[in-house]
Write a protein that holds these residues in place. Structure first.
Motif, mmCIF file in Angstrom:
data_model
loop_
_atom_site.group_PDB
_atom_site.id
_atom_site.type_symbol
_atom_site.label_atom_id
_atom_site.label_comp_id
_atom_site.label_asym_id
_atom_site.label_seq_id
_atom_site.Cartn_x
_atom_site.Cartn_y
_atom_site.Cartn_z
ATOM 1 N N VAL A 175 -32.607 46.046 -25.425
ATOM 2 C CA VAL A 175 -34.011 45.701 -25.227
ATOM 3 C C VAL A 175 -34.377 46.086 -23.794
ATOM 4 O O VAL A 175 -33.743 45.624 -22.833
ATOM 5 C CB VAL A 175 -34.270 44.206 -25.477
ATOM 6 N N LEU A 176 -35.375 46.946 -23.664
ATOM 7 C CA LEU A 176 -35.798 47.411 -22.347
ATOM 8 C C LEU A 176 -36.679 46.372 -21.668
ATOM 9 O O LEU A 176 -37.080 45.378 -22.274
ATOM 10 C CB LEU A 176 -36.532 48.734 -22.485
ATOM 11 N N ALA A 177 -36.999 46.628 -20.414
ATOM 12 C CA ALA A 177 -37.698 45.631 -19.590
ATOM 13 C C ALA A 177 -39.043 45.229 -20.167
ATOM 14 O O ALA A 177 -39.487 44.088 -19.983
ATOM 15 C CB ALA A 177 -37.866 46.162 -18.169
ATOM 16 N N ASP A 178 -39.715 46.131 -20.876
ATOM 17 C CA ASP A 178 -41.033 45.804 -21.427
ATOM 18 C C ASP A 178 -40.951 45.232 -22.840
ATOM 19 O O ASP A 178 -41.975 45.036 -23.487
ATOM 20 C CB ASP A 178 -41.943 47.032 -21.413
ATOM 21 N N GLY A 179 -39.728 44.973 -23.333
ATOM 22 C CA GLY A 179 -39.550 44.405 -24.652
ATOM 23 C C GLY A 179 -39.283 45.419 -25.746
ATOM 24 O O GLY A 179 -39.012 45.046 -26.898
ATOM 25 N N THR A 180 -39.346 46.710 -25.429
ATOM 26 C CA THR A 180 -39.061 47.752 -26.415
ATOM 27 C C THR A 180 -37.595 47.677 -26.845
ATOM 28 O O THR A 180 -36.693 47.579 -25.997
ATOM 29 C CB THR A 180 -39.347 49.148 -25.834
ATOM 30 N N VAL A 181 -37.354 47.742 -28.154
ATOM 31 C CA VAL A 181 -35.993 47.724 -28.687
ATOM 32 C C VAL A 181 -35.584 49.153 -29.029
ATOM 33 O O VAL A 181 -36.300 49.858 -29.758
ATOM 34 C CB VAL A 181 -35.895 46.840 -29.946
ATOM 35 N N VAL A 182 -34.451 49.598 -28.504
ATOM 36 C CA VAL A 182 -33.946 50.944 -28.794
ATOM 37 C C VAL A 182 -32.528 50.847 -29.335
ATOM 38 O O VAL A 182 -31.736 50.002 -28.916
ATOM 39 C CB VAL A 182 -33.969 51.855 -27.545
ATOM 40 N N ARG A 183 -32.234 51.708 -30.301
ATOM 41 C CA ARG A 183 -30.873 51.832 -30.824
ATOM 42 C C ARG A 183 -30.340 53.185 -30.388
ATOM 43 O O ARG A 183 -30.957 54.225 -30.648
ATOM 44 C CB ARG A 183 -30.844 51.692 -32.335
ATOM 45 N N LEU A 184 -29.211 53.175 -29.707
ATOM 46 C CA LEU A 184 -28.649 54.370 -29.089
ATOM 47 C C LEU A 184 -27.245 54.612 -29.626
ATOM 48 O O LEU A 184 -26.509 53.671 -29.905
ATOM 49 C CB LEU A 184 -28.602 54.200 -27.567
ATOM 50 N N GLY A 185 -26.854 55.896 -29.727
ATOM 51 C CA GLY A 185 -25.545 56.213 -30.282
ATOM 52 C C GLY A 185 -25.535 55.950 -31.773
ATOM 53 O O GLY A 185 -26.544 56.110 -32.466
ATOM 54 N N GLY A 186 -24.375 55.512 -32.303
ATOM 55 C CA GLY A 186 -24.271 55.248 -33.738
ATOM 56 C C GLY A 186 -22.915 54.688 -34.094
ATOM 57 O O GLY A 186 -22.266 54.054 -33.266
ATOM 58 N N ARG A 187 -22.434 54.981 -35.311
ATOM 59 C CA ARG A 187 -21.154 54.447 -35.763
ATOM 60 C C ARG A 187 -20.125 55.552 -36.012
ATOM 61 O O ARG A 187 -19.018 55.272 -36.463
ATOM 62 C CB ARG A 187 -21.329 53.569 -36.991
ATOM 63 N N THR A 188 -20.501 56.800 -35.752
ATOM 64 C CA THR A 188 -19.532 57.883 -35.891
ATOM 65 C C THR A 188 -18.737 58.017 -34.595
ATOM 66 O O THR A 188 -19.253 57.735 -33.507
ATOM 67 C CB THR A 188 -20.227 59.213 -36.209
#
Length: 433
Positions: A145-158
């Motif tokens: 969760v970034l400072a402004d509340g934005t949720v990001v998903r980075l990378g993965g499961r591979t």
């Protein structure tokens, strides 16, 4: 409640105005949207077991605790991954994956007390780093969760992924300054079926360091190579009454793992190498339970140093491996110069030595002498091309040496990234950026 969240295991404290116990990523996002709107400081907190003041709310505001986000969402033997929330206890995760014949190698010494989110935020290590690497090497993906509340998903499961920038790695070791980690997808390995340990005592540190070089030079890659000096061993003897530590001036633990037949063969070969260094003793523990008996004394070292009644300033410096012998000689000179005991133990295999300046703060001038000793310590380590922290992070404790540790250009780049991700500077303010 506010006082309980004002500090960690270091010596600084500052009480926040509020503590929020998040139970979901949605909650974290809502808190950050509110804080961003009103420019409120937010200090993320996991187990609160850090050693550098990293989760001290230096500017007050909100402490955002992830302790209740402690769900192991998935352990996949097919994909060799675990998906966990940030508050999951490290020891619990290790135990759960091993029940399935899998292995999560990062093993900070205090793993029964700390959480995965904090491990990721500091890029925690441990004795097994020599063979298996640090926390960073097991992070495949993150939810942040970034400072402004934005949720990001980075990378993965591979286990391989070259899609765009390696952005999830940016948050590993970021100490809560760039975003708040809420979930991690972690790489797992097959559990090695067999372990063996050798505990070796020496009359000199030179012989112990020589043994480290001999083992690695012969092509062996132990799971762990742990070393301790005479002051640490004397304190451990007083605490444990272990006869093998009586009169021992240097100590080495070697752990080997793999298939039973190969491990037993390597134990025999390593023993032959060690005999060339004329050790006091070589004790062998075959199998997991015997290995744990060997490690139990290692786990007592920190407690034994506290038993001395002195304040322990635990510095997790790193030196190039070829400088190990020089470092222990320097530590002895440091002790004489400043009139302070210096106790060294830790991960000799990768040069990460926990250097404990032992101080009686009741003595006049003790604080000034300890600061001067730390100045000398960090200056010498950096001159050798080492680092002022290998596991604990900068936090507040190492902040005075931040400018010395990195070039102006590198510090400017840190500030540029910080401003891009946290333009209102609300995340964990008061630390090294």
């Amino acid at each position: 409640m506010l006082a309980e969240h004002a500090s960690d295991k270091w010596f600084a404290a500052h009480q926040p105005e509020a503590v929020v116990f998040a139970r979901s990523t949605h909650s974290v996002s809502a808190v950050l949207r509110f804080a961003h709107r009103y420019r409120l400081p937010v200090t993320p907190r996991g187990a609160g077991h850090g050693y550098v003041g990293g989760c001290v709310p230096a500017r007050g505001g909100i402490v955002l605790s992830l302790a209740r986000m402690d769900s192991i969402k998935e352990i996949s033997p097919a994909d060799f991954v675990a998906v966990v929330e940030a508050g999951v206890n490290t020891q619990k995760l290790a135990d759960e994956v091993e029940k399935r014949g899998l292995f999560y190698p990062p093993d900070p010494a205090s793993r029964k007390d700390n959480a995965i989110g904090g491990n990721i935020s500091t890029n925690a290590g441990g004795p097994r780093c020599l063979k298996y690497g640090v926390t960073r090497d097991y992070v495949l993906g993150l939810e942040v969760v970034l400072a402004d509340g934005t949720v990001v998903r980075l990378g993965g499961r591979t286990h391989k992924n070259k899609t765009g920038f390696d952005l999830h790695r940016l948050f590993v070791g970021s100490e809560g300054l760039l975003g708040i980690i809420t979930e991690a997808t972690l790489k797992l390995l097959p559990l090695p079926p067999y372990r063996a340990c050798l505990a070796i005592g020496f009359d000199t540190m030179r012989a112990a360091v020589g043994s480290v070089h001999a083992i690695l030079g012969a092509g062996f890659l132990p799971a762990a190579l742990e070393m301790a000096d005479a002051f640490t061993l004397a304190a451990a003897y007083r605490r444990t009454k272990s006869e093998r530590l009586r009169g021992c001036r240097a100590h080495l633990i070697v752990e080997l793992d793999g298939q039973p037949r190969s491990v037993r063969g390597e134990v025999r070969d390593v023993q032959k190498l060690l005999l060339a260094q004329s050790p006091f003793f070589v004790e062998v523990g075959l199998g997991a339970s015997k290995c744990e008996e060997v490690w139990q004394i290692r786990r007592e070292f920190s407690y034994a140093l506290r038993d001395t009644g002195l304040t322990k300033l635990n510095e997790d410096i790193v030196v190039p491996r070829g400088r190990l012998e020089d470092f222990f000689a320097f530590a002895a000179r440091l002790q004489k110069k400043h009139g302070l005991a210096v106790a060294c133990f830790g991960h000799a295999g990768d040069g990460n030595i926990h250097t404990n300046v032992m101080v009686d703060l009741a003595q006049p001038g003790a604080k000034q002498r300890s600061n001067a000793a730390l100045d000398d310590l960090f200056t010498q380590v950096l001159q050798w091309g080492g680092a002022i922290t290998g596991e604990h992070g900068i936090g507040l404790a190492k902040k005075p040496w931040w400018n010395q540790a990195l070039s102006r250009e590198a510090r400017d780049l840190h500030r540029l990234i910080k401003k891009a991700l946290d333009p209102k500077l609300i995340l964990n303010p008061g630390k090294f950026i």
